[in-house]
Write a protein that holds these residues in place. Structure first.
Motif, PDB file in Angstrom:
ATOM      1  N   PHE A   1      10.250 -53.590   9.957  1.00 33.81           N
ATOM      2  CA  PHE A   1      11.460 -54.410   9.936  1.00 33.81           C
ATOM      3  C   PHE A   1      11.196 -55.812  10.482  1.00 33.81           C
ATOM      4  CE2 PHE A   1      14.110 -50.368  10.025  1.00 33.81           C
ATOM      5  CZ  PHE A   1      14.550 -50.512   8.719  1.00 33.81           C
ATOM      6  N   LEU A   2      10.406 -55.898  11.531  1.00 32.75           N
ATOM      7  CA  LEU A   2      10.086 -57.215  12.093  1.00 32.75           C
ATOM      8  C   LEU A   2       9.281 -58.040  11.086  1.00 32.75           C
ATOM      9  CD1 LEU A   2       9.204 -56.218  15.760  1.00 32.75           C
ATOM     10  CD2 LEU A   2      11.241 -57.448  14.980  1.00 32.75           C
ATOM     11  N   TYR A   3       8.322 -57.416  10.447  1.00 31.85           N
ATOM     12  CA  TYR A   3       7.502 -58.114   9.447  1.00 31.85           C
ATOM     13  C   TYR A   3       8.383 -58.638   8.303  1.00 31.85           C
ATOM     14  CZ  TYR A   3       3.996 -58.875   5.838  1.00 31.85           C
ATOM     15  OH  TYR A   3       3.233 -59.428   4.846  1.00 31.85           O
ATOM     16  N   GLU A   4       9.281 -57.778   7.818  1.00 32.78           N
ATOM     17  CA  GLU A   4      10.143 -58.164   6.702  1.00 32.78           C
ATOM     18  C   GLU A   4      11.115 -59.278   7.072  1.00 32.78           C
ATOM     19  OE1 GLU A   4      12.045 -54.586   5.374  1.00 32.78           O
ATOM     20  OE2 GLU A   4      10.156 -53.703   4.732  1.00 32.78           O
ATOM     21  N   SER A   5      11.410 -59.443   8.352  1.00 35.83           N
ATOM     22  CA  SER A   5      12.369 -60.463   8.770  1.00 35.83           C
ATOM     23  C   SER A   5      11.712 -61.664   9.450  1.00 35.83           C
ATOM     24  CB  SER A   5      13.417 -59.845   9.707  1.00 35.83           C
ATOM     25  OG  SER A   5      12.824 -59.372  10.899  1.00 35.83           O
ATOM     26  N   ASP A   6      10.394 -61.729   9.415  1.00 36.06           N
ATOM     27  CA  ASP A   6       9.699 -62.880  10.021  1.00 36.06           C
ATOM     28  C   ASP A   6      10.192 -64.212   9.468  1.00 36.06           C
ATOM     29  OD1 ASP A   6       8.105 -61.507  11.810  1.00 36.06           O
ATOM     30  OD2 ASP A   6       6.305 -61.566  10.561  1.00 36.06           O
ATOM     31  N   TRP A   7      10.507 -64.237   8.193  1.00 30.97           N
ATOM     32  CA  TRP A   7      10.924 -65.486   7.550  1.00 30.97           C
ATOM     33  C   TRP A   7      12.155 -66.087   8.206  1.00 30.97           C
ATOM     34  CZ3 TRP A   7      15.729 -66.074   5.417  1.00 30.97           C
ATOM     35  CH2 TRP A   7      16.470 -64.910   5.216  1.00 30.97           C
ATOM     36  N   THR A   8      12.963 -65.247   8.872  1.00 27.61           N
ATOM     37  CA  THR A   8      14.195 -65.750   9.483  1.00 27.61           C
ATOM     38  C   THR A   8      13.931 -66.617  10.700  1.00 27.61           C
ATOM     39  OG1 THR A   8      14.531 -63.841  10.939  1.00 27.61           O
ATOM     40  CG2 THR A   8      15.456 -63.702   8.711  1.00 27.61           C
ATOM     41  N   GLN A   9      12.700 -66.594  11.201  1.00 31.87           N
ATOM     42  CA  GLN A   9      12.391 -67.306  12.435  1.00 31.87           C
ATOM     43  C   GLN A   9      11.478 -68.506  12.224  1.00 31.87           C
ATOM     44  OE1 GLN A   9      14.206 -66.245  15.258  1.00 31.87           O
ATOM     45  NE2 GLN A   9      15.091 -65.274  13.443  1.00 31.87           N
ATOM     46  N   ILE A  10      11.104 -68.770  10.994  1.00 33.01           N
ATOM     47  CA  ILE A  10      10.251 -69.930  10.750  1.00 33.01           C
ATOM     48  C   ILE A  10      11.101 -71.198  10.645  1.00 33.01           C
ATOM     49  CG2 ILE A  10       8.413 -68.607   9.644  1.00 33.01           C
ATOM     50  CD1 ILE A  10       9.482 -69.591   6.948  1.00 33.01           C
TER      51      ILE A  10
ATOM     52  N   ASN B   1      13.907 -72.469   7.584  1.00 31.09           N
ATOM     53  CA  ASN B   1      14.368 -71.334   6.783  1.00 31.09           C
ATOM     54  C   ASN B   1      15.739 -71.685   6.216  1.00 31.09           C
ATOM     55  OD1 ASN B   1      16.624 -70.256   8.392  1.00 31.09           O
ATOM     56  ND2 ASN B   1      15.079 -69.703   9.899  1.00 31.09           N
ATOM     57  N   PRO B   2      16.199 -70.968   5.188  1.00 27.90           N
ATOM     58  CA  PRO B   2      17.469 -71.339   4.554  1.00 27.90           C
ATOM     59  C   PRO B   2      18.722 -70.909   5.321  1.00 27.90           C
ATOM     60  CG  PRO B   2      16.535 -69.443   3.454  1.00 27.90           C
ATOM     61  CD  PRO B   2      15.518 -69.896   4.470  1.00 27.90           C
ATOM     62  N   LEU B   3      18.558 -70.297   6.485  1.00 31.16           N
ATOM     63  CA  LEU B   3      19.701 -69.808   7.253  1.00 31.16           C
ATOM     64  C   LEU B   3      20.327 -70.920   8.095  1.00 31.16           C
ATOM     65  CD1 LEU B   3      18.110 -66.502   8.584  1.00 31.16           C
ATOM     66  CD2 LEU B   3      19.709 -66.733   6.674  1.00 31.16           C
ATOM     67  N   THR B   4      21.593 -70.734   8.417  1.00 29.43           N
ATOM     68  CA  THR B   4      22.230 -71.658   9.363  1.00 29.43           C
ATOM     69  C   THR B   4      21.626 -71.387  10.743  1.00 29.43           C
ATOM     70  OG1 THR B   4      23.996 -70.120   9.955  1.00 29.43           O
ATOM     71  CG2 THR B   4      24.414 -71.592   8.072  1.00 29.43           C
ATOM     72  N   PRO B   5      21.739 -72.340  11.650  1.00 30.20           N
ATOM     73  CA  PRO B   5      21.236 -72.094  13.009  1.00 30.20           C
ATOM     74  C   PRO B   5      21.875 -70.855  13.647  1.00 30.20           C
ATOM     75  CG  PRO B   5      21.661 -74.424  12.708  1.00 30.20           C
ATOM     76  CD  PRO B   5      22.189 -73.732  11.491  1.00 30.20           C
ATOM     77  N   GLU B   6      23.164 -70.641  13.378  1.00 28.37           N
ATOM     78  CA  GLU B   6      23.850 -69.480  13.948  1.00 28.37           C
ATOM     79  C   GLU B   6      23.262 -68.175  13.414  1.00 28.37           C
ATOM     80  OE1 GLU B   6      25.469 -72.055  12.408  1.00 28.37           O
ATOM     81  OE2 GLU B   6      26.274 -73.052  14.176  1.00 28.37           O
ATOM     82  N   LYS B   7      22.987 -68.138  12.108  1.00 25.34           N
ATOM     83  CA  LYS B   7      22.396 -66.937  11.506  1.00 25.34           C
ATOM     84  C   LYS B   7      20.978 -66.714  12.023  1.00 25.34           C
ATOM     85  CE  LYS B   7      25.341 -64.852   8.950  1.00 25.34           C
ATOM     86  NZ  LYS B   7      25.738 -63.480   9.244  1.00 25.34           N
ATOM     87  N   SER B   8      20.229 -67.776  12.228  1.00 27.69           N
ATOM     88  CA  SER B   8      18.882 -67.640  12.786  1.00 27.69           C
ATOM     89  C   SER B   8      18.934 -67.001  14.165  1.00 27.69           C
ATOM     90  CB  SER B   8      18.183 -68.999  12.864  1.00 27.69           C
ATOM     91  OG  SER B   8      17.858 -69.460  11.580  1.00 27.69           O
ATOM     92  N   VAL B   9      19.941 -67.380  14.954  1.00 23.70           N
ATOM     93  CA  VAL B   9      20.117 -66.787  16.288  1.00 23.70           C
ATOM     94  C   VAL B   9      20.492 -65.313  16.162  1.00 23.70           C
ATOM     95  CG1 VAL B   9      21.548 -66.831  18.372  1.00 23.70           C
ATOM     96  CG2 VAL B   9      20.647 -68.958  17.438  1.00 23.70           C
ATOM     97  N   GLU B  10      21.367 -64.983  15.217  1.00 19.51           N
ATOM     98  CA  GLU B  10      21.733 -63.576  15.004  1.00 19.51           C
ATOM     99  C   GLU B  10      20.503 -62.742  14.668  1.00 19.51           C
ATOM    100  OE1 GLU B  10      24.952 -62.783  12.267  1.00 19.51           O
ATOM    101  OE2 GLU B  10      26.051 -64.543  12.974  1.00 19.51           O
ATOM    102  N   TRP B  11      19.657 -63.283  13.798  1.00 20.81           N
ATOM    103  CA  TRP B  11      18.433 -62.559  13.424  1.00 20.81           C
ATOM    104  C   TRP B  11      17.484 -62.440  14.612  1.00 20.81           C
ATOM    105  CZ3 TRP B  11      17.328 -59.614   9.343  1.00 20.81           C
ATOM    106  CH2 TRP B  11      18.158 -59.691   8.234  1.00 20.81           C
ATOM    107  N   ALA B  12      17.364 -63.489  15.396  1.00 18.53           N
ATOM    108  CA  ALA B  12      16.500 -63.442  16.577  1.00 18.53           C
ATOM    109  C   ALA B  12      16.998 -62.378  17.560  1.00 18.53           C
ATOM    110  CB  ALA B  12      16.435 -64.806  17.250  1.00 18.53           C
ATOM    111  N   THR B  13      18.313 -62.302  17.722  1.00 17.02           N
ATOM    112  CA  THR B  13      18.904 -61.301  18.616  1.00 17.02           C
ATOM    113  C   THR B  13      18.620 -59.899  18.104  1.00 17.02           C
ATOM    114  OG1 THR B  13      20.634 -62.850  19.277  1.00 17.02           O
ATOM    115  CG2 THR B  13      21.070 -60.504  19.648  1.00 17.02           C
ATOM    116  N   TRP B  14      18.820 -59.679  16.810  1.00 23.49           N
ATOM    117  CA  TRP B  14      18.550 -58.363  16.210  1.00 23.49           C
ATOM    118  C   TRP B  14      17.082 -57.986  16.368  1.00 23.49           C
ATOM    119  CZ3 TRP B  14      15.758 -57.163  11.581  1.00 23.49           C
ATOM    120  CH2 TRP B  14      15.853 -55.834  11.184  1.00 23.49           C
TER     121      TRP B  14
END
Length: 75
Positions: free
Chosen positions: A25-34, A37-50
């Motif tokens: 799961f961490l490998y598949e979601s690595d892109w959220t932390q580069i 990335n296409p996510l909003t800053p808020e979504k990036s934080v949500e992914w980092a928290t998860w």
């Protein structure tokens, strides 16, 4: 999100099988932390928290053939 935990060999422990699932799961979601990335800053934080919740999960998990992992953020 309940995930079945099944060691693939007689030598693999439940703990190691869980770690394989979490690392996947961490490998598949690595892109959220580069950066950029296409996510909003808020979504990036949500992914980092998860992702941190996934890393912390083994500390409280009672080994069994399933794990109730935290749900990933909604897209």
């Amino acid at each position: 999100m309940i995930i079945p935990i099944n060691p693939d060999t007689e030598y693999q422990s439940l703990e190691n099988a869980l770690l394989e699932v979490i690392v996947g799961f961490l490998y598949e979601s690595d892109w959220t932390q580069i950066p950029n990335n296409p996510l909003t800053p808020e979504k990036s934080v949500e992914w980092a928290t998860w992702r941190q919740q996934l890393r912390d999960f083994p500390e409280t998990w009672i080994p069994s053939n399933e794990a109730d992992l935290p749900d990933p953020p909604m897209p």
